[in-house]
Design an enzyme around this catalytic site. Structure first.
Site: not given
Ligand code: GDP
Ligand code: IMO
Ligand code: MG
Length: 433
Positions: A13-14, A16, A40-42, A232, A313
């Protein structure tokens, strides 16, 4: 031509998805190489918001080819839901999204097995996303899996045999769960789920099934550029993450080689992405976790709730010991810092630069981070400025510039992209050299 890789350096959830979308115009092809719908990539742009799970984040910019690689595990039902929603919003992907014949299929019973495994672990559960990821990769490694290419050849018989095997395993896991005082997993509703899943199989057939290792290597030979999108994060890697609280794939850069059939000497830039702080979903150790109001404040401002499961989180300060480790494992050449704006209103910010383990200081990530880790912090003055409006690094306040310089020195790697908000436009590419 080289293949560039973008991957998460923390626990996922960085951000990506957002950055893959931003970088897509520089590439001809975007691919996913591991993971599945646990991701889950937003992405946000033009007032729209999308959350992608199995489909690469390169689909929105300029009709690029997107590939789901062999290292990915694919749930046809969730894929159908995702692709149909995109088609309804005007993004028809049938002609430009290809799927590797070697990608493994997540069966309905894999989801049940995921739940049964968790129940049988009792208090030691991983806190998975419940999407069947672990059981599908287990079947792959134990040489029992079904692959996308199998859909085209005597599929129903292969499916029936796999299902039968899974149901037997679920029964024995249920006995374990009950012995530990937990709930057995019910198979009620399996037939309806199966019917929708088979619809997903039929839907998937509209997409081109490819020998992705040949296709990608031919593209490289022809001078096309490829961006690989990790899912991940490196601290969830099955070999190097906080085992056993990890996912079941290699999330590090080497995973792009095995997950696509790309040789190591073809890898070019490695973009390592991290938040200005740290989060984790699910169980497992997290040395810099904050249990106080500072952690709650980061969660509230950063909207730190799972994109897939909606779970809270866990939040904490940035961990440079862990980041140095994941930069090393991945051979990161450029760093990308996300969500700096979330720390805008903090008087001071902290960064963990070392751990004290049983009284001894270390800057190296130890075998276990379960117990006895005392993070050592450096505290810096906050910037107290709304970064989300900044359009270039020249507008950054001095305190924020100092924070960036401090991180680059500690991590010995340049930070080349900074994100100051969720929108595509809230991205600052730094001047280099
Ligand atoms: P991913 O799984 O690495 O693609 O990341 P996620 O989508 O799960 O989580 C990142 C969250 O942070 C999402 O809700 C994005 O819309 C949000 N986001 C991304 N970059 C920024 C940023 O620079 N600032 C803020 N406030 N939100 C961000
Ligand atoms: P993105 O790509 C954050 C975590 C789960 C759990 C562990 C194992 O959006 O960054 P799994 O269902 O893979 O067997 O779960 O990994 N996990 C994530 N945490 N972002 C993700 O994906 C994740 N995918 C799995 O919460 O701790
Ligand atoms: Mg994510």
């Amino acid at each position: 031509m080289k293949v560039d890789v973008l991957l998460g350096l923390q626990w996922g959830d960085e951000g990506k998805g957002k950055v893959v979308d931003v970088l897509t115009p520089n590439y001809d092809i975007v691919t996913r190489f591991q993971g599945g719908p646990n991701a889950g990539h937003t992405l946000e742009f033009n007032g729209e918001k999308y959350v992608l799970r199995s489909i690469p984040s390169g689909i929105f910019q300029g009709g690029k080819i997107n590939i789901i690689g062999n290292g990915v595990v694919l749930d046809p039902l969730l894929f159908m839901t995702e692709a149909k929603e995109l088609a309804q919003s005007g993004h028809d992907l049938t002609q430009r999204l290809y799927v590797s014949k070697k990608a493994h299929l997540i069966l309905p019973t894999h989801r049940l097995l995921d739940k049964a495994n968790e129940a049988a672990k009792g208090k030691a559960k991983i806190g998975t996303t419940g999407k069947g990821i672990g059981p599908t990769y287990t079947d792959k490694v134990s040489r029992n899996g079904l692959r996308v290419g199998d859909i085209l050849d005597n599929f129903q018989a292969k499916y029936a045999a796999a299902k039968q095997r899974h149901l037997e395993t679920i029964s024995s896991l249920n006995l374990l769960a009950v012995a530990k005082g937990g709930e057995p997993v019910s198979t009620d509703g399996l037939e309806e789920l199966e019917a929708s899943w088979m619809e997903g199989i039929e839907y998937l057939k509209q997409f081109k099934f490819i020998d992705s290792e040949h296709v990608i290597n031919n593209y490289i030979k022809a001078g096309k550029s490829v961006l690989c999108e990790g899912a991940q994060g490196s601290l969830l890697d099955v070999d190097f993450g906080s085992y056993p609280f990890v996912t079941s794939s290699n999330t590090i850069c080497a995973g792009a080689c095995t997950g696509l059939g790309v040789a190591p000497n073809k890898i070019g830039e490695v973009f390592g992405i991290f938040k200005a702080y740290c989060t984790r979903v699910g169980s497992g150790p997290f040395p810099t976790e904050l249990f106080d109001e500072t952690g709650a404040k980061i969660r509230a401002i950063g909207h730190e709730y799972g994109a897939v499961t909606g779970r809270e989180r866990r939040c904490g300060w940035i961990d440079l010991v862990a980041l140095r480790y994941t930069i090393m494992l991945n051979g990161v050449t450029q760093l990308i810092m996300m969500k700096s704006d979330v720390l805008d209103g903090f008087e001071t910010v902290k960064a963990c630069t070392a751990y004290k383990v049983n009284g001894e200081l270390t800057r190296e990530f130890p075998f276990s981070i379960e117990e006895g880790i005392e993070p050592q912090y450096v505290e810096m003055k906050g910037w107290n400025t709304d970064l989300s409006k900044c359009k270039s690094e020249d507008e950054f306040p001095q305190e924020f510039k100092d924070y960036i310089a401090f991180l680059e020195k500690e991590l010995e790697t340049p930070i080349t992209i900074l994100s100051v908000g969720p929108d595509r436009d809230q991205t600052i590419l730094r001047k280099r050299g």
